[in-house]
Scaffold this motif. Structure first.
Motif, short mmCIF file in Angstrom:
data_model
loop_
_atom_site.label_atom_id
_atom_site.label_comp_id
_atom_site.label_asym_id
_atom_site.label_seq_id
_atom_site.Cartn_x
_atom_site.Cartn_y
_atom_site.Cartn_z
N PRO A 1 0.83 -1.21 0.00
CA PRO A 1 0.00 0.00 0.00
C PRO A 1 0.87 1.26 0.00
O PRO A 1 1.87 1.34 0.71
N GLY A 2 0.47 2.22 -0.84
CA GLY A 2 1.23 3.45 -0.96
C GLY A 2 2.17 3.46 -2.15
O GLY A 2 2.74 4.51 -2.47
N ASP A 3 2.37 2.31 -2.84
CA ASP A 3 3.18 2.29 -4.06
C ASP A 3 2.41 2.96 -5.20
O ASP A 3 1.17 3.02 -5.19
N ILE A 4 3.16 3.47 -6.15
CA ILE A 4 2.56 4.12 -7.33
C ILE A 4 2.56 3.15 -8.49
O ILE A 4 3.58 2.52 -8.78
N LEU A 5 1.43 3.02 -9.18
CA LEU A 5 1.34 2.26 -10.43
C LEU A 5 1.12 3.28 -11.54
O LEU A 5 0.18 4.09 -11.47
N ALA A 6 1.97 3.26 -12.56
CA ALA A 6 1.87 4.28 -13.60
C ALA A 6 2.48 3.81 -14.90
O ALA A 6 3.38 2.96 -14.92
N ASN A 7 1.97 4.37 -15.99
CA ASN A 7 2.60 4.25 -17.31
C ASN A 7 2.38 5.57 -18.03
O ASN A 7 2.04 6.58 -17.40
N GLY A 8 2.57 5.60 -19.32
CA GLY A 8 2.45 6.86 -20.05
C GLY A 8 1.04 7.38 -20.19
O GLY A 8 0.85 8.51 -20.66
N MET A 9 0.04 6.61 -19.75
CA MET A 9 -1.35 7.03 -19.95
C MET A 9 -2.17 7.11 -18.67
O MET A 9 -3.25 7.70 -18.67
N HIS A 10 -1.70 6.52 -17.57
CA HIS A 10 -2.51 6.50 -16.36
C HIS A 10 -1.61 6.35 -15.13
O HIS A 10 -0.49 5.85 -15.22
N ALA A 11 -2.13 6.80 -13.98
CA ALA A 11 -1.41 6.68 -12.71
C ALA A 11 -2.43 6.40 -11.61
O ALA A 11 -3.58 6.86 -11.67
N ALA A 12 -2.01 5.64 -10.58
CA ALA A 12 -2.90 5.29 -9.48
C ALA A 12 -2.06 5.00 -8.24
O ALA A 12 -0.83 4.87 -8.31
N ILE A 13 -2.75 4.88 -7.08
CA ILE A 13 -2.08 4.56 -5.82
C ILE A 13 -2.55 3.19 -5.37
O ILE A 13 -3.77 2.94 -5.27
#
Length: 265
Positions: free
Chosen positions: A218-230
Motif C-alpha cells: 500500500p502506498g506504491d505508485i502504479l503508472a505508465n504513459g497514460m494512467h497513474a494510481a495509488i
C-alpha cells in the motif's frame, strides 16, 4: 705267315663277340639275384630361421634427433558422442530461448518508453489550456480538506487517498476540487512532503522499482504513459478515472498494456 693272319683275324672277331655277351650275362645274374631295383637319394638338411618379433620390437633404437612428426602435428578429427551432441543441442535451445525472452523484454520496455514519451508530449502540449480551464475549479476547492495522518508511511498514504473517493475528475486538475489521474497522485503525495512529477509517464520513473504486483505494498505508485494510481493492497488501486466516474477504487485492469510499480516511501 698265312696261319698267323688267320689267328689274328679270328681273335679280332672274337673280342666283340665276347663283350656283346657280357651285358646279357650280367643282366641275367642281376635278375636272378633280386626282383627289385632300389634307388635312394639324400637331400641336404635345411635349417629354418625363426624370428623373435618381441625381442626385435623391444630392442629397436631411435635416434634422438629423429623427427617423426609427433602427435602435436597430427590433424586428427574430433568426434562427439550422442550424449555430448544432445547436451550441446539442449544448451543451444536454452540460449535461444533466453535470447528470445530478452528480446521480447527489450521490445516491451522500448514500447512502454515510447508510449510514455508520447503521452508526456501530449500532456505538455495540452497542459497550458487545461490549467486555464481548471483554475476556476481550483478557486472553488473546499477549505475543509481531510486531515493528513501524522505517520509518514505507505499505509498512511493509501488510507489518506481513500478519503477522496468520489472527488470529481477534471482534465489537468491538481486539487480535490477536480483533478486528473496524475494530478490526484501528485496531490496526495504532496501532503506527505513528497514532490512528484506532474505527468503519469514521469511518475512511472520515480523512486525504486518493485518487481511485481505480488510484491507491491500500500502506498506504491502504479503508472505508465497514460494512467497513474495509488496501490491500496489486495490487487486494488485508487485513481481518478474520468468525468463520469470521478475518483474510485478499481483493480489494475484500468491500465492498458504494462505499467511500472514504484516505491517512494
Amino acid at each position: 705267315m698265312k696261319r698267323s693272319i688267320s689267328i689274328t683275324a679270328a681273335a679280332a672277331l672274337a673280342i666283340p663277340m665276347l663283350f656283346m655277351g657280357v651285358p646279357a650275362a650280367v643282366a641275367d645274374d642281376a635278375a636272378s639275384s633280386s626282383d627289385y631295383i632300389v634307388s635312394t637319394r639324400s637331400f641336404p638338411k635345411v635349417n629354418t630361421a625363426k624370428t623373435d618379433f618381441f625381442a626385435e620390437a623391444t630392442s629397436t633404437d631411435v635416434e634422438d634427433d629423429s623427427n617423426w612428426g609427433g602427435l602435436g602435428s597430427m590433424d586428427v578429427p574430433q568426434t562427439k558422442s550422442q550424449a555430448e551432441k544432445d547436451a550441446e543441442k539442449k544448451a543451444q535451445e536454452e540460449q535461444a530461448r533466453k535470447d528470445a525472452e530478452a528480446a521480447a523484454a527489450a521490445e516491451a520496455a522500448a514500447r512502454l518508453e515510447r508510449e510514455q514519451a508520447e503521452a508526456a508530449s501530449r500532456s505538455q502540449e495540452r497542459e497550458p489550456i487545461q490549467q486555464q480551464e481548471a483554475a476556476p475549479a481550483e478557486q472553488q476547492q473546499t477549505a475543509a480538506a481531510p486531515e493528513v495522518p501524522a505517520s509518514k508511511n505507505g499505509a498512511s498514504i493509501a488510507a489518506y487517498a481513500q478519503k477522496f473517493i468520489g472527488a470529481p475528475y477534471v482534465a489537468g486538475g491538481t486539487t480535490p476540487a477536480g483533478w486528473d489521474c496524475s494530478g490526484f497522485v501528485q496531490y496526495v503525495f504532496a501532503q506527505f512532503g513528497i514532490n512528484l512529477p506532474r505527468t503519469s509517464g514521469a511518475q512511472a520513473g520515480v523512486g525504486v522499482a518493485v518487481p511485481s504486483l505480488a510484491q507491491a505494498q500500500p502506498g506504491d505508485i502504479l503508472a505508465n504513459g497514460m494512467h497513474a494510481a495509488i496501490y491500496i493492497g489486495n490487487g486494488m488501486v485508487i485513481n481518478a478515472l474520468n468525468p463520469a466516474q470521478g475518483t474510485q477504487i478499481t483493480d489494475t485492469s484500468v491500465f492498458y498494456g504494462g505499467y511500472s510499480i514504484r516505491r517512494v516511501l
